[in-house]
Design a protein around this motif. Structure first.
Motif, PDB file in Angstrom:
ATOM      1  N   TYR A  65       0.825  -1.200   0.000  1.00 29.41           N
ATOM      2  CA  TYR A  65       0.000   0.000   0.000  1.00 29.41           C
ATOM      3  C   TYR A  65       0.865   1.259   0.000  1.00 29.41           C
ATOM      4  CZ  TYR A  65      -3.613  -3.321   1.376  1.00 29.41           C
ATOM      5  OH  TYR A  65      -4.474  -4.390   1.408  1.00 29.41           O
ATOM      6  N   ASP A  69      -0.006   4.079   1.304  1.00 29.19           N
ATOM      7  CA  ASP A  69      -0.211   4.673   2.621  1.00 29.19           C
ATOM      8  C   ASP A  69      -0.348   3.530   3.617  1.00 29.19           C
ATOM      9  OD1 ASP A  69      -1.022   5.927   4.911  1.00 29.19           O
ATOM     10  OD2 ASP A  69      -2.528   7.197   3.954  1.00 29.19           O
ATOM     11  N   SER A  70       0.508   3.486   4.609  1.00 26.76           N
ATOM     12  CA  SER A  70       0.564   2.328   5.500  1.00 26.76           C
ATOM     13  C   SER A  70      -0.752   2.089   6.224  1.00 26.76           C
ATOM     14  CB  SER A  70       1.686   2.505   6.529  1.00 26.76           C
ATOM     15  OG  SER A  70       1.442   3.625   7.358  1.00 26.76           O
ATOM     16  N   ARG A  71      -1.511   3.142   6.568  1.00 26.01           N
ATOM     17  CA  ARG A  71      -2.741   2.925   7.318  1.00 26.01           C
ATOM     18  C   ARG A  71      -3.787   2.172   6.491  1.00 26.01           C
ATOM     19  NH1 ARG A  71      -4.741   7.739   9.892  1.00 26.01           N
ATOM     20  NH2 ARG A  71      -6.654   6.571  10.256  1.00 26.01           N
ATOM     21  N   SER A  72      -3.602   2.125   5.176  1.00 25.58           N
ATOM     22  CA  SER A  72      -4.512   1.354   4.325  1.00 25.58           C
ATOM     23  C   SER A  72      -4.391  -0.139   4.576  1.00 25.58           C
ATOM     24  CB  SER A  72      -4.246   1.648   2.847  1.00 25.58           C
ATOM     25  OG  SER A  72      -4.460   3.016   2.548  1.00 25.58           O
ATOM     26  N   ALA A  73      -3.326  -0.543   5.261  1.00 25.62           N
ATOM     27  CA  ALA A  73      -3.114  -1.962   5.545  1.00 25.62           C
ATOM     28  C   ALA A  73      -3.848  -2.418   6.797  1.00 25.62           C
ATOM     29  CB  ALA A  73      -1.619  -2.233   5.705  1.00 25.62           C
ATOM     30  N   LEU A 120       1.514   0.391  12.510  1.00 26.81           N
ATOM     31  CA  LEU A 120       0.968   1.376  11.587  1.00 26.81           C
ATOM     32  C   LEU A 120       1.058   2.804  12.121  1.00 26.81           C
ATOM     33  CD1 LEU A 120      -2.239  -0.520  10.383  1.00 26.81           C
ATOM     34  CD2 LEU A 120      -0.060  -0.268   9.187  1.00 26.81           C
TER      35      LEU A 120
END
Length: 289
Positions: free
Chosen positions: A41, A43-47, A74
């Motif tokens: 991803y 953007d890491s928070r999308s994980a 995250l």
């Protein structure tokens, strides 16, 4: 007149202790898996969604420890992680069985027999909605639409479809699951446990030989509209009710399905009952409550 904090149901006791940490070896393994997921991803928070499935695959449900882990890797707050984990029903907040058996009791499945199936399984398994059998094998719940109305009534086990169910076939299904016998969904790969399913949903490959090839697609009844839209004529046929074949229905010859032909059963409504007034669906309780 004023009321005390206890009368208002407010607890002023000690704050909740921090979530216990994973053992070092477990955390190291999960961190390696998490890095692989996060790398997909921009953007890491999308994980976050797949990572919640990842920690669910470790313990069978999303614990405070799992949510703290997601927050750490995250760089989110635990409040942000908790808001997501409590929103989606696929994330379990308390221990549950190896097999999540969900009976659709939404409108169409209900009138086609879903309510009767759910009531039968409650009695057969001796559990209520959201409860797990004593052997830890099966968690039973009534769920909303599974988007398989053309094969109602539908039961799902670990998100795999079991179409055109009856109370009797559903009882055989849960008995086979509890006995460890091989169970094959109507459409899709053979069954695996809820933890194994959660890891696949986290984005890791199903490594069982042949499992990917077994994965199914839309059934014939689901594709009728598409064929008609393409101008393909559908053969006229009438399917007899489940109670037994009849020679004629309103002057038309009844089509007798072959053993390999999978048909919708919308012309065969089943007896229904109230969904489950004793165990209404509602927010899951917090871990430990």
């Amino acid at each position: 007149m004023t009321t005390s904090s206890s009368e208002r149901g407010i607890s002023l006791g000690m704050p909740e202790l921090p979530a216990p940490a994973y053992p070092d070896d477990v955390r190291a393994r999960l961190e390696a898996d998490a890095r692989e997921v996060i790398a997909r991803y921009p953007d890491s928070r999308s994980a976050l969604l797949p990572l919640l499935h990842l920690v669910q695959s470790e313990e069978g449900h999303v614990t405070r420890t799992g949510m703290q882990f997601c927050a750490d890797v995250l760089e989110l707050t635990t409040a942000e992680v908790t808001a997501v984990a409590t929103f989606y029903t696929m994330y379990r907040r308390r221990p549950s069985g190896d097999y999540q058996v969900g009976v659709c009791t939404n409108t169409l499945c209900a009138v086609m027999g879903g309510d009767a199936i759910f009531e039968t399984l409650q009695e057969h398994l001796g559990v209520g909605n959201g409860e797990t059998t004593d052997d830890g094998k099966v968690t039973l719940e009534h769920i909303e639409c599974n988007a398989a109305c053309d094969y109602a009534p539908v039961v799902m086990v670990n998100w795999e479809f079991f179409d055109n169910q009856t109370p009797a076939s559903a009882k055989r299904l849960v008995d086979d699951l509890r006995a460890g016998r091989d169970v094959e969904p109507t459409r899709g790969a053979r069954m695996c446990t809820f933890k194994e399913t959660a890891r696949i949903l986290a984005g890791f490959p199903d490594e069982r030989p042949g499992a990917v090839e077994e994965s199914g697609s839309a059934g014939p009844a689901s594709l009728v509209g598409l064929r008609l839209a393409r101008g393909e004529a559908a053969p006229a046929r009438v399917v007899h009710p489940r109670g037994g074949p009849q020679d004629e229905v309103q002057g038309r010859t009844v089509h007798e399905p072959s053993p390999t032909e999978h048909l919708s059963s919308h012309d065969a409504p089943q007896e229904t009952s109230a969904s489950d007034p004793a165990h209404p669906a509602g927010p899951a309780t917090e871990e430990g409550e």
